[in-house]
Design a protein around this motif. Structure first.
Motif, PDB file in Angstrom:
ATOM      1  N   SER A  18      88.449 -66.190 -82.260  1.00 18.68           N
ATOM      2  CA  SER A  18      88.328 -65.658 -81.252  1.00 18.68           C
ATOM      3  C   SER A  18      87.232 -65.604 -80.229  1.00 18.68           C
ATOM      4  CB  SER A  18      87.445 -64.128 -81.956  1.00 18.68           C
ATOM      5  OG  SER A  18      86.393 -64.381 -82.530  1.00 18.68           O
ATOM      6  N   LYS A  19      86.478 -66.993 -80.675  1.00 15.40           N
ATOM      7  CA  LYS A  19      85.377 -67.262 -79.619  1.00 15.40           C
ATOM      8  C   LYS A  19      85.936 -68.425 -78.648  1.00 15.40           C
ATOM      9  CE  LYS A  19      81.541 -66.130 -82.205  1.00 15.40           C
ATOM     10  NZ  LYS A  19      80.600 -65.492 -81.382  1.00 15.40           N
ATOM     11  N   LEU A  20      87.322 -69.130 -79.009  1.00 16.49           N
ATOM     12  CA  LEU A  20      87.766 -69.829 -78.018  1.00 16.49           C
ATOM     13  C   LEU A  20      87.954 -69.471 -76.468  1.00 16.49           C
ATOM     14  CD1 LEU A  20      90.168 -71.804 -80.602  1.00 16.49           C
ATOM     15  CD2 LEU A  20      87.991 -72.436 -79.891  1.00 16.49           C
ATOM     16  N   ALA A  21      88.216 -68.154 -76.570  1.00 17.08           N
ATOM     17  CA  ALA A  21      88.420 -67.436 -75.235  1.00 17.08           C
ATOM     18  C   ALA A  21      87.172 -67.662 -74.202  1.00 17.08           C
ATOM     19  CB  ALA A  21      88.812 -66.165 -75.328  1.00 17.08           C
ATOM     20  N   GLU A  22      86.037 -68.104 -74.896  1.00 12.21           N
ATOM     21  CA  GLU A  22      84.850 -68.452 -74.242  1.00 12.21           C
ATOM     22  C   GLU A  22      84.903 -69.584 -73.415  1.00 12.21           C
ATOM     23  OE1 GLU A  22      81.468 -67.768 -76.899  1.00 12.21           O
ATOM     24  OE2 GLU A  22      82.046 -66.009 -77.145  1.00 12.21           O
ATOM     25  N   TYR A  23      85.913 -70.704 -73.747  1.00  7.64           N
ATOM     26  CA  TYR A  23      85.854 -72.198 -73.254  1.00  7.64           C
ATOM     27  C   TYR A  23      87.037 -72.312 -72.210  1.00  7.64           C
ATOM     28  CZ  TYR A  23      82.777 -72.654 -77.376  1.00  7.64           C
ATOM     29  OH  TYR A  23      81.602 -72.611 -78.149  1.00  7.64           O
ATOM     30  N   ASN A  40      94.628 -79.497 -92.003  1.00  6.78           N
ATOM     31  CA  ASN A  40      93.454 -78.308 -91.781  1.00  6.78           C
ATOM     32  C   ASN A  40      93.653 -77.851 -90.250  1.00  6.78           C
ATOM     33  OD1 ASN A  40      92.841 -78.215 -94.471  1.00  6.78           O
ATOM     34  ND2 ASN A  40      90.926 -79.127 -93.999  1.00  6.78           N
ATOM     35  N   LEU A  41      93.815 -79.224 -89.258  1.00  4.81           N
ATOM     36  CA  LEU A  41      93.968 -78.868 -87.898  1.00  4.81           C
ATOM     37  C   LEU A  41      95.058 -78.063 -87.586  1.00  4.81           C
ATOM     38  CD1 LEU A  41      92.604 -79.282 -85.317  1.00  4.81           C
ATOM     39  CD2 LEU A  41      93.576 -81.471 -85.161  1.00  4.81           C
ATOM     40  N   LEU A  42      96.437 -78.679 -88.439  1.00  8.52           N
ATOM     41  CA  LEU A  42      97.572 -77.916 -87.960  1.00  8.52           C
ATOM     42  C   LEU A  42      97.601 -76.644 -88.504  1.00  8.52           C
ATOM     43  CD1 LEU A  42      99.736 -81.192 -89.209  1.00  8.52           C
ATOM     44  CD2 LEU A  42      99.479 -80.314 -86.865  1.00  8.52           C
ATOM     45  N   LYS A  43      96.997 -76.454 -89.547  1.00  7.71           N
ATOM     46  CA  LYS A  43      96.844 -74.866 -89.831  1.00  7.71           C
ATOM     47  C   LYS A  43      96.078 -74.086 -88.937  1.00  7.71           C
ATOM     48  CE  LYS A  43      95.200 -72.093 -93.828  1.00  7.71           C
ATOM     49  NZ  LYS A  43      94.356 -72.275 -95.183  1.00  7.71           N
ATOM     50  N   LEU A  44      95.077 -74.642 -88.440  1.00  6.42           N
ATOM     51  CA  LEU A  44      94.288 -73.931 -87.514  1.00  6.42           C
ATOM     52  C   LEU A  44      95.065 -73.422 -86.198  1.00  6.42           C
ATOM     53  CD1 LEU A  44      91.533 -72.933 -85.956  1.00  6.42           C
ATOM     54  CD2 LEU A  44      91.406 -75.112 -85.242  1.00  6.42           C
ATOM     55  N   ALA A  45      96.048 -74.449 -85.629  1.00 12.05           N
ATOM     56  CA  ALA A  45      96.663 -74.317 -84.613  1.00 12.05           C
ATOM     57  C   ALA A  45      97.569 -73.153 -84.828  1.00 12.05           C
ATOM     58  CB  ALA A  45      97.391 -75.549 -84.289  1.00 12.05           C
ATOM     59  N   ASP A  46      98.431 -73.198 -86.136  1.00  8.29           N
ATOM     60  CA  ASP A  46      99.222 -72.234 -86.514  1.00  8.29           C
ATOM     61  C   ASP A  46      98.720 -70.812 -86.475  1.00  8.29           C
ATOM     62  OD1 ASP A  46     101.404 -73.697 -87.076  1.00  8.29           O
ATOM     63  OD2 ASP A  46     100.870 -74.127 -89.156  1.00  8.29           O
ATOM     64  N   GLY A  47      97.301 -70.588 -86.587  1.00  5.37           N
ATOM     65  CA  GLY A  47      96.879 -69.331 -86.756  1.00  5.37           C
ATOM     66  C   GLY A  47      96.074 -68.955 -85.599  1.00  5.37           C
ATOM     67  N   LEU A  48      96.214 -69.897 -84.447  1.00  7.71           N
ATOM     68  CA  LEU A  48      95.610 -69.202 -83.356  1.00  7.71           C
ATOM     69  C   LEU A  48      96.442 -68.172 -82.596  1.00  7.71           C
ATOM     70  CD1 LEU A  48      94.709 -72.877 -81.722  1.00  7.71           C
ATOM     71  CD2 LEU A  48      93.079 -71.164 -82.810  1.00  7.71           C
ATOM     72  N   PRO A  49      95.606 -67.234 -81.806  1.00  6.62           N
ATOM     73  CA  PRO A  49      96.295 -66.316 -80.961  1.00  6.62           C
ATOM     74  C   PRO A  49      96.883 -67.108 -79.778  1.00  6.62           C
ATOM     75  CG  PRO A  49      94.253 -65.972 -80.670  1.00  6.62           C
ATOM     76  CD  PRO A  49      94.142 -67.173 -81.779  1.00  6.62           C
ATOM     77  N   LYS A  50      97.796 -66.148 -78.966  1.00  5.73           N
ATOM     78  CA  LYS A  50      98.232 -66.726 -77.808  1.00  5.73           C
ATOM     79  C   LYS A  50      97.198 -66.797 -76.562  1.00  5.73           C
ATOM     80  CE  LYS A  50     103.020 -66.622 -78.196  1.00  5.73           C
ATOM     81  NZ  LYS A  50     103.872 -67.780 -77.875  1.00  5.73           N
TER      82      LYS A  50
END
Length: 129
Positions: A18-23, A40-50
């Motif tokens: 949710s904080k990535l929108a700030e960048y 773990n990085l691929l899992k993060l990417a899977d879980g990111l919102p549009k």
């Protein structure tokens, strides 16, 4: 890379999506394991919102060619989420996978200072985009 970008560095499990929108620019990277970034990085990417964000991808890998980038899986996941990949970076890394451990690995001593300088130059270029 964090220095020229004046960036925070986080492990995949520490990222609050949710904080990535700030960048304005977000970097995603890890070593390459069996042709892909860390699970773990691929899992993060899977879980990111549009998101409509600029991103770059980086890696180290044990391949014989530092210009070869095994970024296909991560790039596809990020683009599916709306990220624009502005650039990519790879350098050789020490590889001790499987039987390579018996001979002390491949690319020992990498990344080295020359690789780190190339990473700094890459980061400065990406920061200027």
């Amino acid at each position: 890379m964090a220095g020229p970008l004046k960036a925070e560095v986080k492990k995949a499990g520490e990222v609050d999506a949710s904080k990535l929108a700030e960048y304005d620019l977000i970097g995603f990277g890890s070593g390459i394991y069996m042709g892909k970034h860390h699970k773990n990085l691929l899992k993060l990417a899977d879980g990111l919102p549009k998101m409509d964000k600029n991103a770059f991808i980086f890696s180290t890998s044990g391949g014989a060619n530092e210009n070869f980038k095994d970024h296909k899986a991560l790039r596809a996941k990020l683009e599916e989420k709306g990220f624009r990949i502005v650039d990519e970076f790879n350098c050789l890394g020490w590889d001790t996978f499987g039987p390579l451990v018996l001979i002390g690995g491949f690319n020992k001593g990498r990344p080295d200072e020359s690789d780190l300088e190339k990473a700094r130059q890459f980061a400065a270029r990406v920061a200027g985009q």
